[in-house]
Design a protein around this motif. Structure first.
Motif, PDB file in Angstrom:
ATOM      1  N   GLY A  19      -0.644   4.522  -1.927  1.00 33.67           N
ATOM      2  CA  GLY A  19      -0.560   3.532  -0.622  1.00 33.67           C
ATOM      3  C   GLY A  19       0.468   3.490   0.189  1.00 33.67           C
ATOM      4  N   HIS A  20       0.939   2.299   1.371  1.00 40.61           N
ATOM      5  CA  HIS A  20       2.002   2.774   2.416  1.00 40.61           C
ATOM      6  C   HIS A  20       2.339   1.045   2.140  1.00 40.61           C
ATOM      7  CE1 HIS A  20       3.468   5.557   5.255  1.00 40.61           C
ATOM      8  NE2 HIS A  20       3.429   4.630   5.960  1.00 40.61           N
ATOM      9  N   TYR A  21       3.928   1.259   3.012  1.00 37.52           N
ATOM     10  CA  TYR A  21       4.400   0.685   2.958  1.00 37.52           C
ATOM     11  C   TYR A  21       4.743   0.072   4.672  1.00 37.52           C
ATOM     12  CZ  TYR A  21       6.625   0.693  -1.883  1.00 37.52           C
ATOM     13  OH  TYR A  21       6.491   0.372  -2.963  1.00 37.52           O
TER      14      TYR A  21
ATOM     15  N   TYR B 232       5.377  -5.661   6.076  1.00 38.09           N
ATOM     16  CA  TYR B 232       3.808  -6.266   5.825  1.00 38.09           C
ATOM     17  C   TYR B 232       5.123  -7.737   4.252  1.00 38.09           C
ATOM     18  CZ  TYR B 232       1.016  -5.045   8.929  1.00 38.09           C
ATOM     19  OH  TYR B 232       0.539  -5.077  10.001  1.00 38.09           O
TER      20      TYR B 232
ATOM     21  N   GLY C  22       5.000  -8.719   0.686  1.00 36.32           N
ATOM     22  CA  GLY C  22       5.665  -7.952  -0.755  1.00 36.32           C
ATOM     23  C   GLY C  22       5.468  -6.535  -0.674  1.00 36.32           C
ATOM     24  N   ASP C  23       6.067  -5.723   0.490  1.00 38.33           N
ATOM     25  CA  ASP C  23       6.558  -4.265   0.807  1.00 38.33           C
ATOM     26  C   ASP C  23       8.124  -4.338   0.370  1.00 38.33           C
ATOM     27  OD1 ASP C  23       3.999  -3.926   1.423  1.00 38.33           O
ATOM     28  OD2 ASP C  23       4.442  -3.368   3.343  1.00 38.33           O
TER      29      ASP C  23
ATOM     30  N   LYS D  13       7.086   5.466   2.219  1.00 37.02           N
ATOM     31  CA  LYS D  13       6.633   5.264   0.954  1.00 37.02           C
ATOM     32  C   LYS D  13       7.862   5.736  -0.253  1.00 37.02           C
ATOM     33  CE  LYS D  13       5.208   9.879   0.500  1.00 37.02           C
ATOM     34  NZ  LYS D  13       4.098  11.331   0.524  1.00 37.02           N
TER      35      LYS D  13
ATOM     36  N   TYR E 129       6.099  -1.248  -5.547  1.00 38.11           N
ATOM     37  CA  TYR E 129       5.368  -2.398  -5.540  1.00 38.11           C
ATOM     38  C   TYR E 129       3.688  -2.806  -5.676  1.00 38.11           C
ATOM     39  CZ  TYR E 129       9.889  -4.509  -3.980  1.00 38.11           C
ATOM     40  OH  TYR E 129      11.250  -5.440  -3.882  1.00 38.11           O
ATOM     41  N   GLN E 130       2.547  -3.347  -5.573  1.00 39.62           N
ATOM     42  CA  GLN E 130       1.028  -2.723  -5.094  1.00 39.62           C
ATOM     43  C   GLN E 130       0.898  -2.557  -4.157  1.00 39.62           C
ATOM     44  OE1 GLN E 130      -0.365  -3.805  -8.458  1.00 39.62           O
ATOM     45  NE2 GLN E 130       1.924  -4.065  -8.832  1.00 39.62           N
ATOM     46  N   SER E 131       1.504  -2.462  -3.167  1.00 42.03           N
ATOM     47  CA  SER E 131       0.998  -2.151  -2.166  1.00 42.03           C
ATOM     48  C   SER E 131       1.078  -0.853  -2.112  1.00 42.03           C
ATOM     49  CB  SER E 131       1.718  -2.181  -0.515  1.00 42.03           C
ATOM     50  OG  SER E 131       2.416  -2.655  -0.515  1.00 42.03           O
TER      51      SER E 131
ATOM     52  N   ASN F 133      -1.296   0.510  -6.067  1.00 46.79           N
ATOM     53  CA  ASN F 133      -2.891   0.234  -5.834  1.00 46.79           C
ATOM     54  C   ASN F 133      -3.592   1.206  -4.905  1.00 46.79           C
ATOM     55  OD1 ASN F 133      -3.288  -2.009  -7.685  1.00 46.79           O
ATOM     56  ND2 ASN F 133      -2.999  -3.652  -6.638  1.00 46.79           N
TER      57      ASN F 133
END
Length: 250
Positions: free
Chosen positions: A76-78, A81, A83-84, A90, A102-104, A107
């Motif tokens: 994914g990519h931060y 936002y 949750g980031d 990254k 983190y999940q972002s 996932n």
């Protein structure tokens, strides 16, 4: 924009900034963040458009009836936002500071089109890893999956058939961080440098509070799963031993 943790508190001249300069700095930051998000959205739009052209050509060639199509990514990519973790890009470390995954970031998308549109529009619950892609394709083609393969076919999951599913997902970056997660827990640990982290995704989906001290039993369980996973894929003994010595409560 470089991948880094965002915040005025990290400005090199923060002690010299007066009120007006802080406002100016914040305006520059907001403009840069807005620009970065816009560029990312533009790239997503471009991928969507060209993938549409690809699907049109596959249809034009009459291949949709017997072709399995998988659309996914490697991470994914931060974009700063919620949750980031205040990050962009990254990054896993910056100027000696190391960050959880983190999940972002861990996932990733997985969109599958079955031949002739079978099960179109349906969702499947389960944990799938990138290593499962190759065995799934082999399974679809009727080719034996090599015994040494780390992944497992999720074709039965796509077909709605019973399957022994993964209980946890494992992610990581070489010599940096290892991450174990499922729908409820997100656990990250390093071979050295800093203590592990544990997030309760059910009650804290944005991963703002490390509950390791309150949930040491959960952390120990997840760490044990990590050790078993490393052993199952034939990881070097010295790496496994480093993780085995990592936590005092394991």
């Amino acid at each position: 924009m470089n991948s880094r943790r965002i915040g005025l508190r990290r400005a090199p001249l923060r002690k010299q900034l007066n009120g007006s300069n802080i406002i100016t700095n914040m305006r520059v930051f907001c403009f840069g963040l807005k620009h970065t998000r816009a560029r990312y959205a533009g790239e997503v739009t471009m991928v969507d458009r060209w993938f549409g052209f690809f699907m049109e050509k596959v249809d034009e060639l009459g291949l949709l009836r017997d072709t399995l199509i998988l659309f996914t990514a490697d991470h994914g990519h931060y974009l700063n936002y919620p949750g980031d973790g205040g990050l962009i890009g990254k990054p896993l470390s910056y100027r000696g500071e190391r960050f959880p995954m983190y999940q972002s970031l861990v996932n990733i998308p997985l969109i599958v089109r079955m031949p002739d549109g079978v099960s179109a529009g349906e969702r499947r619950k389960g944990i799938v890893q990138p290593a499962d892609t190759m065995p799934t394709i082999l399974d679809f083609l009727g080719i034996d999956i090599p015994e040494h393969c780390h992944g497992q076919s999720f074709l039965p999951l796509l077909l709605g058939k019973p399957q022994q599913r993964r209980k946890f997902a494992f992610s990581g970056a070489y010599n940096n961080i290892t991450h174990v997660s499922n729908a409820q827990w997100s656990y990250g640990c390093w071979e050295k440098h800093r203590p592990p982290v544990l997030f309760d995704l059910t009650n804290d989906p944005l991963q703002t509070k490390n509950v390791l001290e309150q949930k040491e039993d959960v952390a120990a369980m997840l760490h044990g799963e990590l050790i078993e996973f490393l052993q199952s894929i034939g990881a070097p003994e010295e790496k496994i031993e480093r993780y085995q010595r990592y936590l005092p409560f394991v």
